[in-house]
Design a protein around this motif. Structure first.
Motif, PDB file in Angstrom:
ATOM      1  N   HIS A 275      12.974   4.269  28.945  1.00 37.14           N
ATOM      2  CA  HIS A 275      11.728   4.630  29.639  1.00 37.14           C
ATOM      3  C   HIS A 275      11.900   5.917  30.427  1.00 37.14           C
ATOM      4  O   HIS A 275      11.011   6.785  30.443  1.00 37.14           O
ATOM      5  CB  HIS A 275      11.289   3.492  30.568  1.00 37.14           C
ATOM      6  CG  HIS A 275      10.566   2.387  29.867  1.00 37.14           C
ATOM      7  ND1 HIS A 275       9.354   2.560  29.236  1.00 37.14           N
ATOM      8  CD2 HIS A 275      10.886   1.070  29.688  1.00 37.14           C
ATOM      9  CE1 HIS A 275       8.936   1.430  28.709  1.00 37.14           C
ATOM     10  NE2 HIS A 275       9.863   0.489  28.974  1.00 37.14           N
TER      11      HIS A 275
ATOM     12  N   ALA B 150       2.869   9.764  19.866  1.00 38.84           N
ATOM     13  CA  ALA B 150       2.611   8.912  21.027  1.00 38.84           C
ATOM     14  C   ALA B 150       3.040   7.479  20.763  1.00 38.84           C
ATOM     15  O   ALA B 150       3.648   6.821  21.625  1.00 38.84           O
ATOM     16  CB  ALA B 150       1.131   8.975  21.384  1.00 38.84           C
ATOM     17  N   LEU B 151       2.736   6.966  19.578  1.00 41.28           N
ATOM     18  CA  LEU B 151       3.142   5.601  19.230  1.00 41.28           C
ATOM     19  C   LEU B 151       4.660   5.476  19.176  1.00 41.28           C
ATOM     20  O   LEU B 151       5.234   4.477  19.632  1.00 41.28           O
ATOM     21  CB  LEU B 151       2.530   5.208  17.884  1.00 41.28           C
ATOM     22  CG  LEU B 151       1.014   4.961  17.880  1.00 41.28           C
ATOM     23  CD1 LEU B 151       0.513   4.734  16.467  1.00 41.28           C
ATOM     24  CD2 LEU B 151       0.654   3.766  18.759  1.00 41.28           C
TER      25      LEU B 151
ATOM     26  N   SER C 256       6.025   5.376  22.719  1.00 42.64           N
ATOM     27  CA  SER C 256       5.709   4.125  23.419  1.00 42.64           C
ATOM     28  C   SER C 256       6.521   2.950  22.886  1.00 42.64           C
ATOM     29  O   SER C 256       6.833   2.011  23.627  1.00 42.64           O
ATOM     30  CB  SER C 256       4.209   3.832  23.306  1.00 42.64           C
ATOM     31  OG  SER C 256       3.845   3.566  21.954  1.00 42.64           O
TER      32      SER C 256
END
Length: 234
Positions: free
Chosen positions: A37, A10-11, A14
């Motif tokens: 994105h 997840a990190l 992101s």
């Protein structure tokens, strides 16, 4: 562990857009960050679809062992128990698929292992009168050898869980299609079919469709047998 891996993934996702923007010329930064994105969003959508397909495959292909135990009748409504007020649900070759005793509808039911083609050591019953989980069963051994003392006599089984594969013609044998008296392949005697559920025959099904549920394709490619809950007849 799994939680740390998910957090790291997840990190990484992101931070990926900003990290990509820092290594390209300033004139391209806005486009690159925006594109990243969108890429991250696409990856998350693919991951979500794969996760749903995997969950659906597990339920459709392998859910029978949990579902079929719901068909056990209430303890007071069944035939006279075979031993001391308890009713024994026996498993042989399907012992490794039995989900948990929590799926049995009443404390009056007991899981029992009968002799089968498996030659290793089977799980032992919880010792409620001794040392509990810290106490070792006398049937355990360090060589993973079958302990005959741990096996339940098949003649004392009230119910039996069994998996019936397709025959050589690719069909379930006719004698298993109706709720009539049948012969078990593991235990002698007459048995009645209480319930049956479709269960994937992994040896005859493709890897992709048995791992992921794909609408239409999974139904055409996968091969199913019948997972049976049998009750001893008279």
């Amino acid at each position: 562990n799994g939680g740390q891996m998910c957090m790291a993934a997840a990190l990484a996702l992101s931070m990926a857009p900003e990290a990509a923007g820092n290594i390209v010329p300033k004139s391209m930064r806005v486009k690159v960050v925006g594109g990243m994105h969108h890429l991250v969003g696409l990856l998350l959508c693919v991951y979500l679809l794969l996760s749903v397909a995997r969950i659906a495959a597990l339920l459709a292909n392998y859910g029978a062992p949990m579902q079929i135990l719901r068909s056990l009748p209430p303890a007071d409504a069944t035939l006279e128990p075979s031993d001391g007020g308890l009713k024994y649900v026996c498993v042989g070759d399907e012992w490794h698929r039995f989900p948990s005793a929590f799926f049995l509808p009443s404390p009056k039911y007991r899981l029992a292992f009968i002799d089968s083609s498996f030659g290793g050591l089977l799980p032992a019953d919880f010792n409620s009168t001794g040392l509990g989980t810290s106490g070792a069963s006398p049937f355990l051994n360090g060589a993973n050898r079958k302990a005959a003392e741990h096996l339940h006599p098949s003649a004392a089984c009230d119910f039996l869980v069994e998996f019936q594969r397709l025959n050589q013609n690719g069909r379930v044998p006719e004698e298993w299609n109706e709720k009539e008296s049948v012969q078990s392949s593991q235990v002698s005697g007459v048995w009645h079919i209480v319930a049956k559920k479709a269960f994937l025959d992994a040896s005859q099904s493709p890897t992709l469709t048995r791992a992921l549920y794909i609408p239409v394709l999974s139904g055409k490619k996968n091969v199913f047998g019948q997972y049976l809950l049998l009750q001893r007849g008279s």
